[in-house]
Design an enzyme around this catalytic site. Structure first.
Site, PDB file in Angstrom:
ATOM      1  N   THR A 159      38.851   2.632  -5.325  1.00 60.37           N
ATOM      2  CA  THR A 159      37.446   2.819  -5.703  1.00 60.37           C
ATOM      3  C   THR A 159      37.205   4.204  -6.306  1.00 60.37           C
ATOM      4  O   THR A 159      36.062   4.571  -6.574  1.00 60.37           O
ATOM      5  CB  THR A 159      36.515   2.635  -4.481  1.00 60.37           C
ATOM      6  OG1 THR A 159      36.915   3.524  -3.439  1.00 60.37           O
ATOM      7  CG2 THR A 159      36.560   1.208  -3.977  1.00 60.37           C
ATOM      8  N   THR A 191      46.046  12.626   5.277  1.00 60.05           N
ATOM      9  CA  THR A 191      44.871  12.154   4.572  1.00 60.05           C
ATOM     10  C   THR A 191      45.230  11.216   3.435  1.00 60.05           C
ATOM     11  O   THR A 191      46.276  11.369   2.832  1.00 60.05           O
ATOM     12  CB  THR A 191      44.075  13.342   4.008  1.00 60.05           C
ATOM     13  OG1 THR A 191      42.903  12.861   3.401  1.00 60.05           O
ATOM     14  CG2 THR A 191      44.875  14.110   2.987  1.00 60.05           C
ATOM     15  N   ASN A 393      30.786  -0.413  -0.650  1.00 58.01           N
ATOM     16  CA  ASN A 393      31.466  -0.928   0.528  1.00 58.01           C
ATOM     17  C   ASN A 393      30.951  -2.281   0.993  1.00 58.01           C
ATOM     18  O   ASN A 393      31.689  -3.051   1.616  1.00 58.01           O
ATOM     19  CB  ASN A 393      31.366   0.101   1.657  1.00 58.01           C
ATOM     20  CG  ASN A 393      32.291   1.279   1.410  1.00 58.01           C
ATOM     21  OD1 ASN A 393      33.494   1.177   1.568  1.00 58.01           O
ATOM     22  ND2 ASN A 393      31.721   2.394   0.965  1.00 58.01           N
TER      23      ASN A 393
END
Length: 398
Positions: A159, A191, A393
């Protein structure tokens, strides 16, 4: 941002360090565009890596942890749009097959290949199309390895709205970083997906130390939505082709590069319109400073105020005050500033309200807090919260 002369941004076009090559292609993971990438060193290398602490770590992470232990990784392959998480034994077998095929193309041992997989959780990999893709890639061989860092960064995107790359130099050596990640982003130990490649000559111990120091002060100071991914991976591969470099200078350059990527990810957070930077100073220790700063940058009320350019400093006090275990924090010792203008305890005058609104309208919003307890300081990075985050989302798999 540059710490010293040894850590500088390279003005030359973005290219791999000496001895690295890369490939990207479309393997059917998404409808259009490249979704499989490989970056590899032509010669043996040393490496360091860190991974998510999620209890639902995906097969890619489990396999890569095992391969990374020897600190001799030479290649990274990434599958975009599918995390291959919560896919059971078949998912593990599929991840292993991808690594086996990549190792075969490169002519190196399987345990020198790291795999990253990112995207939707709970869906099996489309192995028939992936196998067809790798069959063709194997036929073409290393002649197909013509991709640059931007190509790989784009192929890794889910995204993300833009690719994320950074480059630094240390003496004769180059350090190139690529990353993806804009949501499900609250690092813990590592991460998102971030890979760093360098031709610097660095020992495994120095490389591991430099990576852990950099991650603690950069990627682990990043949060978009407080959610830790099941696939978080950060790795650095050094092949030494440019010769040895000073370990301290290398560590500074790596940290600077990681901070650059951190800021890029925060600014590209899902639905984000602004980068939010929160600094807590005069804390009792670094952990406290970072904890308090994270509580502010993660507050939905603070994030929506930033989105609306509303200098509502009361929400910052709320976010600090909810850390009820930090009993040494006294309201009388705390100060809060928005963009350098104090809003607490000295409430801003009416004629400064317009200035505060202008500060909150900037592309980068700074909130500074002092606790009056000690000398420790931490800065964390995040973004505002807009309606677009919900749209991205809410419709992610449908």
């Amino acid at each position: 941002m540059t710490h010293d002369h040894a850590s500088t941004q390279d003005p030359s076009p973005l290219a791999w360090p000496t001895g690295f090559r890369a490939y990207t292609g479309h393997g059917g993971l998404r409808e259009h565009g490249d979704d499989i990438s490989i970056v590899a060193s032509d010669q043996p290398a040393v490496s360091a890596a860190m991974f998510t602490q999620s209890l639902f770590a995906g097969p890619a992470v489990v396999l890569s942890r095992a391969h990374a232990a020897a600190q001799n990784l030479r290649a990274v392959t990434t599958l975009a749009q599918n995390a291959n998480v919560a896919t059971g034994r078949q998912g593990a077998e599929n991840a292993a097959e991808v690594v086996r095929r990549v190792a075969g193309i490169l002519g190196m041992p399987e345990d020198e290949v790291l795999i990253g997989s990112t995207g939707v959780i709970g869906r099996p990999l489309p192995m028939p199309t992936i196998r067809t893709h790798f069959d063709e890639a194997a036929r073409r061989g290393l002649a197909a390895f013509t991709a640059g860092p931007l190509d790989v960064a784009r192929a890794m995107m889910t995204t993300d709205t833009r690719p994320k790359t950074a480059i630094r130099t240390v003496g004769p050596a180059r350090i190139v970083g690529i990353a993806k990640g804009v949501g499900m982003l609250e690092p813990n130990m590592a991460t998102m997906l971030a890979y760093v490649f360098t031709d610097a000559g660095v020992s495994p111990a120095d490389l591991d130390s430099a990576l852990r120091t950099a991650v603690d002060r950069t990627f682990n100071c990043l949060s978009v939505d407080t959610d830790t991914s099941t696939s978080d991976t950060v790795a650095v591969i050094a092949n030494g082709a440019a010769g040895p470099v000073d370990p301290a200078e290398f560590s500074d350059a790596l940290a600077d590069l990681c901070l650059d990527l951190t800021r890029q990810m925060a600014g590209d957070g899902e639905g984000a319109t602004k980068l939010l930077r929160v600094t807590v100073a005069q804390a009792g220790d670094y952990k406290q400073a970072k904890r308090i700063a994270k509580s502010v940058v993660n507050s939905p009320l603070v994030k929506t105020a930033v989105y609306g350019a509303d200098p509502n400093w009361g929400r910052v006090l709320m976010a600090v005050g909810k850390n009820t275990d930090d009993t040494d924090i006294a309201p009388s010792n705390v100060t809060v500033r928005f963009g350098g203008i104090e809003v607490y305890p000295e409430e801003p005058k009416a004629d400064t309200l317009g200035k505060l609104v202008d500060i909150m309208r900037r592309d980068e919003v700074d909130i500074a807090i002092t606790l009056g307890l000690g000398q420790a300081e931490a800065t964390v990075y995040g973004c505002d919260l807009s309606a677009d985050y919900i749209r991205v989302n809410a419709d992610y798999t449908t």
